[in-house]
Design an enzyme around this catalytic site. Structure first.
Site, mmCIF file in Angstrom:
data_model
loop_
_atom_site.group_PDB
_atom_site.id
_atom_site.type_symbol
_atom_site.label_atom_id
_atom_site.label_comp_id
_atom_site.label_asym_id
_atom_site.label_seq_id
_atom_site.Cartn_x
_atom_site.Cartn_y
_atom_site.Cartn_z
ATOM 1 N N CYS A 236 -3.367 10.829 1.545
ATOM 2 C CA CYS A 236 -2.681 9.561 1.233
ATOM 3 C C CYS A 236 -1.301 9.811 0.636
ATOM 4 O O CYS A 236 -0.291 9.516 1.269
ATOM 5 C CB CYS A 236 -3.515 8.727 0.275
ATOM 6 S SG CYS A 236 -5.004 8.072 1.016
ATOM 7 N N LYS B 71 0.849 -1.211 0.000
ATOM 8 C CA LYS B 71 0.000 0.000 0.000
ATOM 9 C C LYS B 71 0.882 1.258 0.000
ATOM 10 O O LYS B 71 0.626 2.213 -0.751
ATOM 11 C CB LYS B 71 -0.905 -0.019 1.233
ATOM 12 C CG LYS B 71 -1.655 1.255 1.494
ATOM 13 C CD LYS B 71 -2.740 1.537 0.480
ATOM 14 C CE LYS B 71 -3.283 2.942 0.635
ATOM 15 N NZ LYS B 71 -4.311 3.266 -0.331
#
Ligand SMILES: NC(=O)c1ccc[n+]([C@@H]2O[C@H](COP(=O)([O-])OP(=O)(O)OC[C@H]3O[C@@H](n4cnc5c(N)ncnc54)[C@H](O)[C@@H]3O)[C@@H](O)[C@H]2O)c1
Length: 403
Positions: free
Chosen positions: A258, A204
């Site tokens: 993010c 991720k």
């Protein structure tokens, strides 16, 4: 559809609530947990506290069917899903405090055979840390399954992507991986890919760092192009005609919760070995500072020429085009810095009606009133506006036909 499996979702934000609502609509009994009482109350009324297409329909039907209930406390369940925030402390130090406190909160309710899944984007080693914390809380971790399954949905498309995206599952043991994969396969139509916990965590972080590094390349090119007096968008468009080149678009920096955050999790652990990933973060942050300097210089030149202060229109505040999300947005930082420097600004954000710090002004009025027009975000509302006799500084290529 009814399932006899019970799920406890901890953290009912952009990830936890859609996940809980989806599972409840698939027949699972879902107990949603959030530390904010107003969030719990809103959900129990069948309403939502965040903006996401289709989520309201899913939550209403989940609550009406009795399959979704929210509470401030966890309860015994077969599967626990942790979807709490993972920001950073000062100095880009990862903050996993929310994950640790969520883990401590569920520990008293965990029984043999349960699955505990961390969905929050987390530094490498966090899933092992959950295992450790559970053990310290007296949970027999040899008889439960702890795994990481990072979430990679795109806001605005969450309800579809929760089902269709491929997922990566990494358990602290192979048995934990298997049990967790079996669970995701009950509602995910994409592939559910097996690995270990650390690889899943790093996957991720790698996805977001990959984007960050590639944007940094485009941002560095845009600074060089400015120095060489070349149109960066024309250059990139031409270079991208090479069959194996695909350069991204430059902007006024990188924002959002993010891409501007997660690479630091790698840098913090990787130290001096995370050279490119750190440099990309620095280049993208530098692009924002560079943009501020360009605007300040233009304002100074205007003053020298016209013997009065310039009014600057800051076109866009969001962290990317066509959304209202201002988290970590370079445009907000630029606008605030210009105000602190004593520059008169007009803030434009077509996706917001009001803002607690800025008066939001319509784009056409702003262009009419301002002396310098600065495009910070490439919102669709800004495309095709013709501006005569005013200085335009374009950081996002909105005035460039070549893209
Ligand atoms: N939003 C996205 O698009 C996205 C995409 C991929 C991954 N992620 C990751 O998912 C995680 C969650 O992100 P989000 O956007 O849903 O955050 P969010 O802030 O929208 O929601 C988190 C929720 O957790 C609650 N909470 C905090 N501590 C808690 C605790 N101890 N117990 C129970 N509830 C608690 C908060 O009140 C909040 O409602 C983060 O790690 C994020 O990086 C988010």
């Amino acid at each position: 559809m009814k399932s006899n499996k019970t799920i406890c979702v901890v953290g009912l934000g952009y990830i936890g609530l859609p996940t809980g609502a989806l599972l409840a609509n698939r027949g699972y009994q879902v107990h949603g947990v959030d530390v904010v009482q107003s969030t719990v109350d809103t959900i129990n009324e069948g309403n939502i506290h965040i903006v996401e297409p289709e989520l309201d329909t899913f939550v209403r039907s989940a609550v009406n069917s009795g399959n979704l209930k929210a509470d401030i406390k966890p309860k015994e369940s077969d599967v626990f899903i942790i979807a709490v925030p993972t920001p950073f402390h000062e100095g880009y130090v990862p903050n996993i405090d929310y994950v640790v406190s969520a883990t401590k909160a569920i520990a008293p309710y965990i029984k043999a055979g349960n699955i505990v899944i961390l969905e929050s984007t987390s530094p490498v080693g966090t899933t092992d840390k959950i295992n450790e914390v559970l053990q310290e809380c007296g949970v027999d971790v040899n008889n439960i399954f702890v795994a990481h399954c990072p979430e990679r949905v795109l806001p605005g498309h969450i309800m579809r992507e929760l089902v269709e995206n491929d997922r990566i599952v990494g358990g602290v043991t192979p048995a934990a991986t298997d049990a967790t994969v079996e669970f995701y396969e009950t509602f995910v139509s994409g592939n559910v890919l097996k690995t270990d916990a650390k690889t899943a965590e790093m996957a991720k972080l790698t996805e977001n760092s990959y984007r960050d590094v590639n944007i940094a390349f485009a941002n560095e090119l845009s600074i060089l192009c400015d120095k060489f007096e070349i149109n960066a968008w024309e250059l990139i468009s031409l270079a991208n005609r090479h069959p194996r080149v695909n350069i991204l678009q430059p902007g006024a920096g990188v924002g959002g919760h993010c891409i501007a955050v997660d690479p630091w999790f790698i840098v913090h652990k990787g130290g001096d070995d995370a050279k490119i990933i750190r440099a990309a973060r620095e280049v993208n942050n530098y692009k924002t500072e560079w943009s501020i300097e360009k605007i300040k210089n233009a304002a100074l030149e205007f003053k020298n020429k016209n013997k009065r202060d310039a009014v600057v229109a800051c076109m866009g505040l969001a962290f990317k085009p066509d959304i209202d999300d201002l988290r970590e947005a370079p445009a907000v930082y630029i606008t605030k810095t210009l105000i602190s420097a004593g520059i008169e600004i007009i803030a434009v954000e077509p996706n917001l009606v009001t803002h607690k710090e800025f008066d939001i002004v319509n784009e056409e009025i702003a262009i009419d009133k301002a002396d310098i027009i600065v495009y910070l975000v490439g919102h669709k509302e800004f495309k095709g506006i013709r501006i005569f006799g005013k200085e335009v500084i374009d950081f996002c290529g909105i005035t460039s036909k070549l893209k």
